[in-house]
Design an enzyme around this catalytic site. Structure first.
Site, PDB file in Angstrom:
ATOM      1  CE  LYS A   1      79.665  -9.953   1.833  1.00  0.00           C
ATOM      2  NZ  LYS A   1      79.770 -10.097   0.363  1.00  0.00           N
TER       3      LYS A   1
ATOM      4  CG  ASP B   1      81.295 -13.595   1.011  1.00  0.00           C
ATOM      5  OD1 ASP B   1      81.865 -14.626   0.616  1.00  0.00           O
ATOM      6  OD2 ASP B   1      80.989 -12.653   0.255  1.00  0.00           O
TER       7      ASP B   1
ATOM      8  CB  THR C   1      71.599 -23.318   0.861  1.00  0.00           C
ATOM      9  OG1 THR C   1      71.680 -21.951   1.290  1.00  0.00           O
ATOM     10  CG2 THR C   1      72.210 -24.223   1.905  1.00  0.00           C
ATOM     11  CB  THR C   2      71.605 -19.535  -3.092  1.00  0.00           C
ATOM     12  OG1 THR C   2      72.966 -19.058  -3.066  1.00  0.00           O
ATOM     13  CG2 THR C   2      70.939 -19.226  -1.756  1.00  0.00           C
TER      14      THR C   2
ATOM     15  CE  LYS D   1      87.221 -12.225  -4.555  1.00  0.00           C
ATOM     16  NZ  LYS D   1      87.269 -11.044  -5.455  1.00  0.00           N
TER      17      LYS D   1
ATOM     18  CG  PHE E   1      70.410 -26.988  -0.239  1.00  0.00           C
ATOM     19  CD1 PHE E   1      69.637 -27.043   0.908  1.00  0.00           C
ATOM     20  CD2 PHE E   1      71.639 -27.628  -0.242  1.00  0.00           C
ATOM     21  CE1 PHE E   1      70.080 -27.722   2.039  1.00  0.00           C
ATOM     22  CE2 PHE E   1      72.089 -28.312   0.877  1.00  0.00           C
ATOM     23  CZ  PHE E   1      71.311 -28.364   2.021  1.00  0.00           C
TER      24      PHE E   1
ATOM     25  CD  GLU F   1      78.743 -13.686 -10.114  1.00  0.00           C
ATOM     26  OE1 GLU F   1      79.587 -14.077 -10.947  1.00  0.00           O
ATOM     27  OE2 GLU F   1      78.920 -12.689  -9.387  1.00  0.00           O
TER      28      GLU F   1
ATOM     29  CG  HIS G   1      81.963  -8.527 -10.305  1.00  0.00           C
ATOM     30  ND1 HIS G   1      81.565  -9.415 -11.281  1.00  0.00           N
ATOM     31  CD2 HIS G   1      81.535  -9.053  -9.124  1.00  0.00           C
ATOM     32  CE1 HIS G   1      80.942 -10.437 -10.705  1.00  0.00           C
ATOM     33  NE2 HIS G   1      80.909 -10.239  -9.405  1.00  0.00           N
TER      34      HIS G   1
ATOM     35  CG  HIS H   1      76.362 -10.215  -6.297  1.00  0.00           C
ATOM     36  ND1 HIS H   1      77.202  -9.129  -6.316  1.00  0.00           N
ATOM     37  CD2 HIS H   1      77.052 -11.246  -6.872  1.00  0.00           C
ATOM     38  CE1 HIS H   1      78.358  -9.470  -6.860  1.00  0.00           C
ATOM     39  NE2 HIS H   1      78.298 -10.745  -7.211  1.00  0.00           N
TER      40      HIS H   1
END
Length: 529
Positions: free
Chosen positions: A224, A257, A277-278, A290, A323, A338, A409, A425
């Site tokens: 990334k 992103d 897809t996740t 974002k 997926f 999350e 976060h 993450h």
């Protein structure tokens, strides 16, 4: 100077009844050259004042008496007859008059801004104190351009497992309407997705007589970086992507992103369609606006998570939960990091669903299972997306920095950036979230029974709850980084009960140490290393 003196004398005689004798006596006691200098300065100031007075007079004539008197609270008032708007801000000492221009009356205004600034000077001598109060008035002119960016995008749930079925035209239609004979499309595809679904994705478009041009990029956190954005931009240039032609971004959160960042930059903005897809990207990265990449700074020699990015909305999102079935269990657990965050700050109903069915859903990877009642998996995803949209929708550009969705976060950012760390993450968010649970307990917001309940749920979801990298130094540095990122205050969300939260800005190093000591006393099944 003599002429000016005579004028002053004449005016002084006429004004004598209005002036105290002491002032007149003080004036006549001054040396002639001093009086001449003072008179010259006064006449120069009078000339400047006259100029400002004429501007002020012109300004007033353009607006009604009503509009000038209404807004003492700082809010704008408008003159209905000619569209003039008056803004006053007593705190700043400014008054702004906006007059709409004929060709663009809703967007462009000629402005006249008057501001006053008052200064007080105190001069002390052995025998007296002289206080001088000065008010400086300034008037400036210019223009104001006002434009509200229209933001609207659909987050579409696709019937499970049908997105790549050639009989379902949703994917094709999302790429826009083109003239007859335009038979190419462009897609950015996650390398991991391409390995499993690449042939099926290309076959879908081939069945529609469309030649799909693709660029395949890696979707890991180390990838990334700005270089990945350049890779996409190079491919767009080679493809000659049109300015209004939507392209597809298919993959996990990292790829979405990166692709969103490229979409924002190419031709100063082109439409793109998110296809997550996740599990993590379905409930998180796909629904907001974002985009961004991690940035390696040459000056500090440090890497900053999501330091470079943009707020740029997709044209649409297409969500097909099938997926998830091809993800491994760790990635599914990562997505639950999350989801659990949202449950803790917003929904006890969602938390109860995770308590009851989370373990079975991780093991089944969201595939149909006799251990999970029909509709539960979809209900969890629907609730998560709805909560995220409810929190993000009114605050897309994050004008309000106290956000409950920032739970987990604060400490996770630096935890993820530890060199060589193997942590995803959602896992880092969960470790952060449990530390915040302990902070809530130490503040008396929640009971130890609630802490233990949260801990058991995290373990059932196979999420890590601690890390050897979560040190006192990293925790306090995270708080300092939060102050920078959240504009001068920590604004750390802490739960007050399951389903509710509050932001605090007074966490201390000592408080963090107590929380870390308490964290060490739990029997952790899994840690993020």
């Amino acid at each position: 100077s003599e002429l000016a003196l005579n004028m002053i004398r004449d005016e002084s005689s006429a004004m004598a009844p209005m002036l105290p004798a002491s002032i007149l006596e003080a004036w006549t006691s001054l040396a002639p050259e001093v009086r001449a200098a003072l008179i010259a300065t006064e006449m120069s100031s009078a000339s400047t004042l006259q100029t400002n007075t004429s501007v002020s007079s012109f300004t007033s004539s353009g607006s009604s008496d009503d509009s000038g008197e209404k807004s003492s609270s700082g809010e704008p008032s408008a003159n209905d007859s000619d569209g003039v708007i008056v803004e006053e801000c007593p705190e700043a000492g400014t008054k702004t008059i906006l007059r709409p221009l004929e060709r663009a009356p809703e967007n462009v205004f000629e402005i006249t801004k008057t501001s006053s600034r008052e200064t007080v000077a105190v001069q002390k001598t052995s025998s007296s104190t002289v206080i001088t109060k000065t008010t400086v008035m300034t008037t400036t002119k210019g223009w104001r351009n006002v434009f509200s960016l229209p933001i609207s995008y659909d987050v579409n749930m696709v019937p499970n497992g049908t997105l790549l079925d050639p009989s379902n035209l949703q994917l094709l239609e999302s790429t826009g309407v083109h003239e007859e004979g335009y038979n190419t499309r462009f897609a950015v595809i996650d390398a991991a997705v391409d390995a499993i679904y690449g042939e099926k994705i290309r076959g879908y478009f081939a069945a529609q007589s469309i030649d799909l041009k693709t660029v395949v990029i890696q979707g890991g956190e180390p990838d990334k970086r700005p270089a990945a954005v350049d890779t996409i931009l190079d491919a767009m240039c080679a493809y000659k992507l049109r300015r209004r032609e939507p392209f597809l971004a298919i993959g996990g959160g990292v790829v979405l992103d990166i692709a969103g960042m490229a979409a924002c930059l190419y031709r100063r903005g082109v439409p793109f369609v998110r296809v997550p897809t996740t599990l993590l990207s379905i409930v998180d990265a796909s629904v907001g606006v974002k985009n961004g990449v991690d940035y390696c700074c040459c000056v500090t020699d440090e890497t900053y998570k999501n330091r470079v990015g943009s707020f740029y909305a997709p044209s649409s999102c297409l969500l097909d939960t099938s997926f998830i079935n091809t993800q491994d269990m760790r990635n599914v657990s990562n997505g639950f990091g999350e989801i659990l965050k949202l449950a803790l700050v917003r929904s006890d109903d969602l938390f109860e669903l995770l308590e009851t069915h989370g373990k079975a859903l991780v093991e089944s990877r969201f595939a149909p299972s006799s251990s999970v009642p029909d509709g539960v998996a979809q209900r969890i995803i629907d609730l998560s997306i709805q909560i995220m949209l409810e929190e993000l929708g009114p605050n897309l550009w994050e004008q309000k920095l106290e956000r409950c969705v920032d739970y987990g976060h604060t400490f996770s950012k630096l935890l993820e950036m530890v060199p060589g760390v193997d942590i995803m993450h959602g896992e880092a968010v969960n470790i952060d979230g449990f530390l915040c649970c302990l902070l809530s307990y130490l503040r008396g917001f929640i009971s130890m029974d609630t802490v233990n309940r949260v801990f058991r749920c995290m373990q059932s979801l196979q999420l890590p709850t601690t890390s050897s990298h979560l040190t006192s130094q990293l925790a306090w540095q995270s708080c300092k980084d939060a102050v920078e990122h959240r504009n001068g205050a920590q604004r750390i969300p802490l739960i007050t009960e399951i389903g509710d939260s509050v932001c605090v800005s007074d966490v201390t190093p000592e408080e963090l140490d107590r929380a870390l000591d308490l964290l060490a006393k739990f029997e952790h099944i899994k840690s993020g290393e």
